[in-house]
Write an enzyme that holds these catalytic residues in place. Structure first.
Site, PDB file in Angstrom:
ATOM      1  N   GLY A  13       0.815  -1.210   0.000  1.00  0.00           N
ATOM      2  CA  GLY A  13       0.000   0.000   0.000  1.00  0.00           C
ATOM      3  C   GLY A  13       0.843   1.251   0.000  1.00  0.00           C
ATOM      4  O   GLY A  13       1.971   1.253   0.486  1.00  0.00           O
ATOM      5  N   CYS A  14       0.277   2.308  -0.577  1.00  0.00           N
ATOM      6  CA  CYS A  14       0.887   3.631  -0.508  1.00  0.00           C
ATOM      7  C   CYS A  14      -0.206   4.589  -0.048  1.00  0.00           C
ATOM      8  O   CYS A  14      -1.076   4.172   0.715  1.00  0.00           O
ATOM      9  CB  CYS A  14       1.489   4.030  -1.852  1.00  0.00           C
ATOM     10  SG  CYS A  14       0.297   4.158  -3.187  1.00  0.00           S
ATOM     11  N   ASN A  15      -0.224   5.811  -0.497  1.00  0.00           N
ATOM     12  CA  ASN A  15      -1.259   6.734  -0.056  1.00  0.00           C
ATOM     13  C   ASN A  15      -2.553   6.575  -0.853  1.00  0.00           C
ATOM     14  O   ASN A  15      -3.625   6.485  -0.286  1.00  0.00           O
ATOM     15  CB  ASN A  15      -0.764   8.175  -0.135  1.00  0.00           C
ATOM     16  CG  ASN A  15      -1.676   9.127   0.598  1.00  0.00           C
ATOM     17  OD1 ASN A  15      -2.162   8.813   1.679  1.00  0.00           O
ATOM     18  ND2 ASN A  15      -1.916  10.284   0.014  1.00  0.00           N
ATOM     19  N   GLY A  73      -2.647   4.429  -4.008  1.00  0.00           N
ATOM     20  CA  GLY A  73      -2.681   3.180  -4.752  1.00  0.00           C
ATOM     21  C   GLY A  73      -1.855   3.129  -6.016  1.00  0.00           C
ATOM     22  O   GLY A  73      -1.611   2.050  -6.552  1.00  0.00           O
ATOM     23  N   TYR A 106      -3.656   3.664   1.306  1.00  0.00           N
ATOM     24  CA  TYR A 106      -3.931   3.876   2.725  1.00  0.00           C
ATOM     25  C   TYR A 106      -5.216   4.679   2.933  1.00  0.00           C
ATOM     26  O   TYR A 106      -5.945   4.461   3.903  1.00  0.00           O
ATOM     27  CB  TYR A 106      -2.728   4.583   3.363  1.00  0.00           C
ATOM     28  CG  TYR A 106      -2.862   4.822   4.847  1.00  0.00           C
ATOM     29  CD1 TYR A 106      -2.906   3.749   5.738  1.00  0.00           C
ATOM     30  CD2 TYR A 106      -2.939   6.101   5.356  1.00  0.00           C
ATOM     31  CE1 TYR A 106      -3.031   3.960   7.097  1.00  0.00           C
ATOM     32  CE2 TYR A 106      -3.058   6.318   6.716  1.00  0.00           C
ATOM     33  CZ  TYR A 106      -3.105   5.250   7.581  1.00  0.00           C
ATOM     34  OH  TYR A 106      -3.236   5.458   8.936  1.00  0.00           O
TER      35      TYR A 106
END
Length: 187
Positions: free
Chosen positions: A142-144, A146, A171
């Site tokens: 995951g990142c902020n 996607g 996230y």
């Protein structure tokens, strides 16, 4: 007088040579629209991995379909998967991870830096992940939002990791699905 005429002829001949030399090495000038420039960019023999678009983290159109076909998981499924043994790999920058992250998440940055002038990819990303996780372990990346996690998921799958899933929406979707406030980093 003869010397002066010779000098003029010689100067004219040299200027013609320079003009022809310049003209032979420049691109054709008849089509200079954006469509032609893009076609010229794609058709030229360029190494796309060192192009400005690739170094900026932009993806080629052929890779876009591959990224959309990656295995994904929704934000609502993350807690359940983590309780069943999946690991959450957060690929945001360390400063963003320190502000807020999912409980039990591990951080390995996909980019070393993100600035308005460009993004610098972490060249040791896959190696750093391999130091912590085995290639058979179940990972949720995951990142902020996607996008970065899709790139990271693709790199990990290409490197031989078998059970890697992208957190669709990142996230932010995890927070929305849990309907909770970000958990501050606790030490």
């Amino acid at each position: 007088m003869v010397g002066h005429e010779y000098a003029q002829d010689r100067a004219h001949e040299l200027s013609q040579r320079w003009f022809l030399l310049y003209r032979s090495h420049s691109r054709p000038r008849q089509r200079v629209g954006l469509r032609y420039r893009l076609r010229w960019w794609k058709s030229s023999n360029r190494d796309t991995t060192s192009s400005p678009m690739a170094s900026a983290g932009l993806v080629q159109i052929s890779d876009k379909k591959e990224l959309e076909a990656l295995p994904t998981v929704d934000g609502g499924e993350v807690r359940e998967l983590m309780s069943s043994g999946h690991h959450y790999l957060d690929v945001r920058l360390g400063k963003d991870f320190d502000k807020a992250h999912a409980d039990g998440a591990r951080n390995i940055s996909y980019y070393l830096s993100v600035t308005p002038s460009g993004k610098e990819k972490n060249p040791h990303f896959v190696d750093e992940v391999a130091e912590i996780f085995g290639k058979d372990e179940h990972l949720i990346v995951g990142c902020n939002t996607g996008f970065r996690s899709r790139l990271a998921t693709k790199d990990l799958l290409d490197a031989g990791f078998k059970n890697v899933r992208n957190l669709k929406g990142g996230y932010q979707s995890f927070l929305q699905s849990e309907n909770q406030q970000p958990a501050a980093h606790q030490q």
